[in-house]
Design an enzyme around this catalytic site. Structure first.
Site, PDB file in Angstrom:
ATOM      1  N   GLY A   3       0.785  -1.237   0.000  1.00 33.33           N
ATOM      2  CA  GLY A   3       0.000   0.000   0.000  1.00 33.33           C
ATOM      3  C   GLY A   3       0.811   1.277   0.000  1.00 33.33           C
ATOM      4  O   GLY A   3       0.331   2.311   0.470  1.00 33.33           O
ATOM      5  N   ASN A  13       1.437   3.020  -2.561  1.00 34.70           N
ATOM      6  CA  ASN A  13       0.710   3.954  -3.430  1.00 34.70           C
ATOM      7  C   ASN A  13      -0.536   4.493  -2.738  1.00 34.70           C
ATOM      8  O   ASN A  13      -0.888   5.659  -2.911  1.00 34.70           O
ATOM      9  CB  ASN A  13       0.380   3.280  -4.767  1.00 34.70           C
ATOM     10  CG  ASN A  13       1.618   3.190  -5.630  1.00 34.70           C
ATOM     11  OD1 ASN A  13       2.075   4.192  -6.166  1.00 34.70           O
ATOM     12  ND2 ASN A  13       2.200   1.993  -5.724  1.00 34.70           N
ATOM     13  N   LEU A  68     -10.778  -6.832 -12.705  1.00 32.62           N
ATOM     14  CA  LEU A  68     -12.204  -6.500 -12.675  1.00 32.62           C
ATOM     15  C   LEU A  68     -12.828  -6.841 -14.015  1.00 32.62           C
ATOM     16  O   LEU A  68     -12.215  -6.638 -15.064  1.00 32.62           O
ATOM     17  CB  LEU A  68     -12.393  -5.003 -12.412  1.00 32.62           C
ATOM     18  CG  LEU A  68     -11.885  -4.496 -11.067  1.00 32.62           C
ATOM     19  CD1 LEU A  68     -12.138  -2.997 -10.960  1.00 32.62           C
ATOM     20  CD2 LEU A  68     -12.539  -5.238  -9.908  1.00 32.62           C
ATOM     21  N   ASN A 128      -6.199   2.576 -13.226  1.00 33.75           N
ATOM     22  CA  ASN A 128      -5.311   1.483 -12.813  1.00 33.75           C
ATOM     23  C   ASN A 128      -3.854   1.930 -12.926  1.00 33.75           C
ATOM     24  O   ASN A 128      -3.473   2.604 -13.890  1.00 33.75           O
ATOM     25  CB  ASN A 128      -5.536   0.271 -13.731  1.00 33.75           C
ATOM     26  CG  ASN A 128      -4.630  -0.897 -13.367  1.00 33.75           C
ATOM     27  OD1 ASN A 128      -4.461  -1.210 -12.186  1.00 33.75           O
ATOM     28  ND2 ASN A 128      -4.039  -1.532 -14.360  1.00 33.75           N
ATOM     29  N   HIS A 141       0.008   0.635 -13.296  1.00 32.83           N
ATOM     30  CA  HIS A 141       0.751  -0.543 -13.752  1.00 32.83           C
ATOM     31  C   HIS A 141       2.248  -0.222 -13.765  1.00 32.83           C
ATOM     32  O   HIS A 141       2.642   0.847 -14.229  1.00 32.83           O
ATOM     33  CB  HIS A 141       0.276  -0.944 -15.153  1.00 32.83           C
ATOM     34  CG  HIS A 141       0.874  -2.242 -15.599  1.00 32.83           C
ATOM     35  ND1 HIS A 141       0.430  -3.469 -15.135  1.00 32.83           N
ATOM     36  CD2 HIS A 141       1.917  -2.511 -16.431  1.00 32.83           C
ATOM     37  CE1 HIS A 141       1.166  -4.431 -15.666  1.00 32.83           C
ATOM     38  NE2 HIS A 141       2.062  -3.869 -16.463  1.00 32.83           N
ATOM     39  N   GLY A 188     -10.590  -4.866 -21.108  1.00 30.13           N
ATOM     40  CA  GLY A 188      -9.375  -5.672 -21.265  1.00 30.13           C
ATOM     41  C   GLY A 188      -8.524  -5.622 -20.005  1.00 30.13           C
ATOM     42  O   GLY A 188      -8.916  -5.042 -18.993  1.00 30.13           O
ATOM     43  N   ASP A 234      -5.162  -4.154 -18.614  1.00 30.81           N
ATOM     44  CA  ASP A 234      -4.108  -3.152 -18.855  1.00 30.81           C
ATOM     45  C   ASP A 234      -4.204  -2.517 -20.239  1.00 30.81           C
ATOM     46  O   ASP A 234      -3.176  -2.140 -20.826  1.00 30.81           O
ATOM     47  CB  ASP A 234      -2.706  -3.783 -18.677  1.00 30.81           C
ATOM     48  CG  ASP A 234      -2.490  -4.355 -17.290  1.00 30.81           C
ATOM     49  OD1 ASP A 234      -3.033  -3.799 -16.328  1.00 30.81           O
ATOM     50  OD2 ASP A 234      -1.771  -5.370 -17.165  1.00 30.81           O
ATOM     51  N   HIS A 275       8.816   2.412  -8.253  1.00 32.91           N
ATOM     52  CA  HIS A 275       7.899   2.737  -7.153  1.00 32.91           C
ATOM     53  C   HIS A 275       7.901   4.231  -6.835  1.00 32.91           C
ATOM     54  O   HIS A 275       6.857   4.832  -6.624  1.00 32.91           O
ATOM     55  CB  HIS A 275       8.320   1.963  -5.894  1.00 32.91           C
ATOM     56  CG  HIS A 275       7.301   0.962  -5.461  1.00 32.91           C
ATOM     57  ND1 HIS A 275       7.560  -0.377  -5.379  1.00 32.91           N
ATOM     58  CD2 HIS A 275       6.007   1.107  -5.079  1.00 32.91           C
ATOM     59  CE1 HIS A 275       6.474  -1.009  -4.976  1.00 32.91           C
ATOM     60  NE2 HIS A 275       5.528  -0.138  -4.800  1.00 32.91           N
ATOM     61  N   GLU A 314       5.897   5.883  -9.315  1.00 36.31           N
ATOM     62  CA  GLU A 314       4.473   5.542  -9.168  1.00 36.31           C
ATOM     63  C   GLU A 314       3.788   6.450  -8.149  1.00 36.31           C
ATOM     64  O   GLU A 314       2.636   6.852  -8.342  1.00 36.31           O
ATOM     65  CB  GLU A 314       4.312   4.090  -8.711  1.00 36.31           C
ATOM     66  CG  GLU A 314       4.643   3.075  -9.768  1.00 36.31           C
ATOM     67  CD  GLU A 314       4.281   1.660  -9.336  1.00 36.31           C
ATOM     68  OE1 GLU A 314       3.730   0.936 -10.163  1.00 36.31           O
ATOM     69  OE2 GLU A 314       4.559   1.284  -8.172  1.00 36.31           O
TER      70      GLU A 314
HETATM   71  C1  GAR Z   1       2.828  -1.359  -7.625  1.00 38.03           C
HETATM   72  O1  GAR Z   1       4.117  -1.426  -8.142  1.00 38.03           O
HETATM   73  C2  GAR Z   1       1.794  -1.451  -8.733  1.00 38.03           C
HETATM   74  O2  GAR Z   1       2.214  -0.862  -9.933  1.00 38.03           O
HETATM   75  C3  GAR Z   1       1.668  -2.939  -8.908  1.00 38.03           C
HETATM   76  O3  GAR Z   1       1.670  -3.435  -7.580  1.00 38.03           O
HETATM   77  C4  GAR Z   1       2.530  -2.611  -6.790  1.00 38.03           C
HETATM   78  C5  GAR Z   1       1.822  -2.275  -5.493  1.00 38.03           C
HETATM   79  O4  GAR Z   1       2.669  -1.584  -4.610  1.00 38.03           O
HETATM   80  N1  GAR Z   1       0.468  -3.261  -9.603  1.00 38.03           N
HETATM   81  C6  GAR Z   1       0.399  -4.217 -10.521  1.00 38.03           C
HETATM   82  O5  GAR Z   1       1.338  -4.929 -10.809  1.00 38.03           O
HETATM   83  C7  GAR Z   1      -0.966  -4.342 -11.187  1.00 38.03           C
HETATM   84  N2  GAR Z   1      -0.839  -4.975 -12.461  1.00 38.03           N
HETATM   85  P1  GAR Z   1       2.087  -0.921  -3.304  1.00 38.03           P
HETATM   86  O6  GAR Z   1       1.207  -1.965  -2.617  1.00 38.03           O
HETATM   87  O7  GAR Z   1       3.268  -0.581  -2.476  1.00 38.03           O
HETATM   88  O8  GAR Z   1       1.291   0.290  -3.686  1.00 38.03           O
END
Ligand code: GAR
Length: 219
Positions: free
Chosen positions: A24, A26, A114, A128, A130, A169, A171, A197, A200
Site C-alpha cells: 500500500g 501507493n 475486474l 489502474n 501498472h 481488457g 491493462d 515505485h 508511481e
Molecule cells: C505497484 O508497483 C503497482 O504498480 C503494482 O503493484 C505494486 C503495489 O505496490 N500493480 C500491478 O502490478 C498491477 N498490475 P504498493 O502496494 O506498495 O502500492
C-alpha cells in the site's frame, strides 16, 4: 473552493474507493496527497472514503486504519466456480461502490482483475496503476516483480509506470500518464521495482488529481 460539490453530483466531495492487494505504498501516497490538500480542485474536492483489499492482513489496510479511512476485505470466493470468480468479486465490489456512492475507483496496487458490470457502470471512472510502460509488459499474469523480470530479460534500457483508465481488457484502457526511468546495467528486479515505485507515487497522485478535476467539472 474545497468544499464545493462535484459537478451535477450530490452534495459533498467526490468519494474515492481505493482497491489494494499488498503493502500500500501507493495508497499512502494518495492519503498523504489528500492530507496535503491536493485533492481540492476548483470544481470540487475528492476524498478517500473506502479502501478494499482482495487479501486479508495486508499492510495497506493498516495504512487505511491509521488514516481513519474505513476499510474492508473482499477476497475472491473459494465457492465461486473458477470461471466465475472474477465476475463474482467484481460484482461484490460494485455493490460496495454503489452502497457508498463512490464516484472514482483507483486500483492502487490491486492484483485482481475486474470484469463485467463494474467496468461498464464505472466507465471513465476507474483508473489502474501498472509498473511498466504500457502497452508493453501488460496483460494477464503481468504484475509485480514478474513485470520487472520480463523487462530485464528483454534487455530494455527504459521502463516506468503507467496510469490508465480501466476498460474491459487487462491493462488496455486509454493512458492518462506515464513516468519513465532508466534500466541500469546491474539492475535486479528489486532495484528496478524500487526506482519505479518512487515514480508511481508521483504518477498515482497526479492521475487522481486529474480525475478529480475531470469528474468535478473544474477543468
Ligand atoms: C505497484 O508497483 C503497482 O504498480 C503494482 O503493484 C505494486 C503495489 O505496490 N500493480 C500491478 O502490478 C498491477 N498490475 P504498493 O502496494 O506498495 O502500492
Amino acid at each position: 473552493m474545497c468544499e464545493s460539490s462535484p459537478a451535477g453530483g450530490a452534495a459533498g466531495p467526490l468519494s474515492i474507493l481505493a482497491l489494494v492487494s499488498g503493502n500500500g505504498t501507493n495508497l499512502q501516497a494518495l492519503i498523504d496527497a489528500e492530507k496535503a490538500g491536493l485533492f481540492c480542485t476548483p470544481g470540487g474536492r475528492g476524498a478517500l472514503s473506502l479502501v478494499i483489499s482482495d487479501r486479508p492482513g495486508v499492510y495497506a489496510l493498516e495504512r487505511a486504519g491509521a488514516a481513519g479511512i474505513p476499510f474492508l476485505v473482499e477476497a475472491p470466493s473459494p465457492d465461486a466456480p473458477k470461471a466465475g470468480k472474477r465476475q463474482e468479486l467484481s460484482d461484490r465490489l460494485l455493490g460496495r461502490a454503489r452502497e457508498r456512492g463512490i464516484g472514482l475507483i483507483i486500483l492502487a496496487g490491486f492484483l485482481s482483475i475486474l470484469e463485467g458490470k463494474i467496468v461498464d457502470e464505472y466507465a471513465g471512472r476507474i483508473i489502474n496503476l501498472h509498473p511498466a510502460l504500457l502497452p508493453k509488459y501488460g496483460g494477464e499474469g503481468m504484475y509485480g516483480s514478474r513485470v520487472h523480470r520480463a523487462v530485464l530479460a528483454a534487455g530494455e534500457t527504459e521502463s516506468g509506470c503507467t496510469v490508465h483508465l480501466a476498460d474491459a481488457g487487462t491493462d488496455t484502457g486509454p493512458i492518462l500518464l506515464q513516468r519513465r526511468v532508466p534500466v541500469l546495467d546491474n539492475d535486479t528486479a528489486e532495484i528496478l521495482a524500487g526506482r519505479i515505485h518512487r515514480e508511481e507515487h508521483i504518477a498515482i497522485v497526479e492521475a487522481a488529481v486529474l480525475m478529480i478535476r475531470r469528474l468535478c467539472g473544474g477543468g
